[in-house]
Write an enzyme that holds these catalytic residues in place. Structure first.
Site, short mmCIF file in Angstrom:
data_model
loop_
_atom_site.label_atom_id
_atom_site.label_comp_id
_atom_site.label_asym_id
_atom_site.label_seq_id
_atom_site.Cartn_x
_atom_site.Cartn_y
_atom_site.Cartn_z
N SER A 1 0.83 -1.40 0.09
CA SER A 1 -0.02 -0.12 0.08
C SER A 1 0.97 1.23 -0.15
O SER A 1 0.29 2.35 -0.52
CB SER A 1 -1.14 -0.13 1.22
OG SER A 1 -0.34 -0.25 2.43
N CYS B 1 -7.12 -6.24 0.19
CA CYS B 1 -5.76 -6.21 1.07
C CYS B 1 -4.90 -4.96 1.05
O CYS B 1 -5.58 -3.99 1.65
CB CYS B 1 -4.73 -7.42 0.42
SG CYS B 1 -3.74 -8.01 2.02
N ILE C 1 -2.22 -12.73 2.38
CA ILE C 1 -0.68 -12.53 2.35
C ILE C 1 -0.59 -11.36 2.98
O ILE C 1 -0.78 -10.28 2.46
CB ILE C 1 -0.50 -12.57 0.65
CG1 ILE C 1 -0.91 -13.59 -0.12
CG2 ILE C 1 1.10 -12.12 0.56
CD1 ILE C 1 -0.92 -13.38 -1.56
N ARG C 2 0.21 -11.59 4.15
CA ARG C 2 0.31 -10.23 4.89
C ARG C 2 -0.46 -9.21 4.93
O ARG C 2 -0.66 -8.14 4.81
CB ARG C 2 1.72 -9.51 4.14
CG ARG C 2 3.00 -10.41 4.47
CD ARG C 2 4.26 -9.48 3.61
NE ARG C 2 4.58 -8.36 4.59
CZ ARG C 2 4.77 -7.40 4.21
NH1 ARG C 2 4.81 -7.11 3.08
NH2 ARG C 2 5.25 -6.51 4.88
N HIS D 1 -7.34 -12.56 -0.99
CA HIS D 1 -7.00 -12.44 -2.38
C HIS D 1 -8.03 -13.41 -3.15
O HIS D 1 -7.24 -14.37 -3.44
CB HIS D 1 -5.65 -12.60 -2.87
CG HIS D 1 -4.83 -11.55 -2.16
ND1 HIS D 1 -4.16 -10.43 -3.16
CD2 HIS D 1 -3.98 -11.23 -1.04
CE1 HIS D 1 -3.28 -9.82 -2.38
NE2 HIS D 1 -3.12 -10.09 -1.45
N GLU E 1 -8.74 -13.14 -6.08
CA GLU E 1 -8.07 -13.52 -7.71
C GLU E 1 -6.97 -14.41 -7.70
O GLU E 1 -6.65 -14.95 -8.61
CB GLU E 1 -7.42 -12.12 -8.02
CG GLU E 1 -6.21 -11.97 -7.75
CD GLU E 1 -6.14 -10.97 -6.11
OE1 GLU E 1 -7.45 -11.23 -5.45
OE2 GLU E 1 -4.93 -10.52 -5.98
N1 GLN Z 1 0.94 -6.01 3.90
C1 GLN Z 1 0.65 -5.16 2.50
C2 GLN Z 1 0.71 -3.73 2.98
O1 GLN Z 1 0.48 -3.18 4.38
C3 GLN Z 1 -0.47 -5.60 2.22
C4 GLN Z 1 -0.25 -6.89 1.42
C5 GLN Z 1 -1.32 -7.28 0.46
O2 GLN Z 1 -1.70 -6.75 -0.23
N2 GLN Z 1 -1.36 -8.79 0.16
O3 GLN Z 1 0.39 -2.95 2.35
#
Ligand code: GLN
Length: 190
Positions: A48, A77, A130-131, A166, A168
């Protein structure tokens, strides 16, 4: 119908593939003029902070909030972080499209990324995290449309939606179809 995908950084192409498989035209958004005439905008997953910086550099950032009053946005996300009202861990500028506080990387580091089942209001769906951020606080007009282990991971408010995971990255089109339904139901300006 044309759907824009913010294509400055991140997981862009898999969204285009899902949408094309549903017969929908896609436009990659990199410049302010790419926003003209689109019916919905996907803010993809990625990083981001990087997306925010690039959106400013390319002059797209300041166009987004006014556009969100007209067409549906779907933040995935990192995209949900850009759409939130407040960002924590660390603080970061955001659009305030949806009445939401997000905590970045709240499930831990890359190693803690996981695949799980989201309990949606239309049944369970496979989901990849994912994170991912956590949606820690949201307003009473925000509807929870999906949970993992009881935690809200899919929210809708008015014409907009955000997913911490996600969709997708999985084969099913369920979430893209849901976004298309929001676009079909949209009345710009209301
Ligand atoms: N960790 C990312 C963030 O803080 C987001 C991760 C993602 O979009 N899969 O921007």
């Amino acid at each position: 119908m044309v759907i824009g995908i913010l294509a400055l950084q991140g997981c862009v192409e898999p969204h285009a593939e899902h949408l094309r498989s549903l017969g929908i035209s896609v436009r990659y958004v990199r410049l302010p003029s790419d926003l003209d005439g689109i019916d919905g905008l996907i803010l993809p997953g990625g990083e981001s902070t990087t997306m925010l910086k690039l959106a400013r550099v390319f002059g797209v950032w300041e166009k987004l909030l006014p556009l969100s009053k007209q067409i549906p946005f779907w933040g995935i996300c990192a995209g949900s972080i850009l759409m939130a009202t407040q960002v924590e861990n660390p603080e970061q500028e955001s659009l305030g499209v949806i009445d939401l506080t997000v905590r970045r990387n709240a499930y831990g580091r890359q190693l803690e990324s996981f695949q799980g089942n989201v309990d949606t209001d239309t049944g369970p769906e496979a989901a990849v995290f994912i994170r991912a951020p956590k949606f820690t606080k949201f307003g009473s007009t925000v509807k929870v449309a999906g949970r993992v282990n009881g935690e809200a991971v899919f929210l809708e408010e008015g014409r907009h939606m955000v997913t911490a995971f996600h969709p997708e990255m999985t084969d099913s089109n369920w979430c893209h179809q849901r976004f298309l339904a929001k676009i079909s139901a949209n009345t710009p300006g209301l």
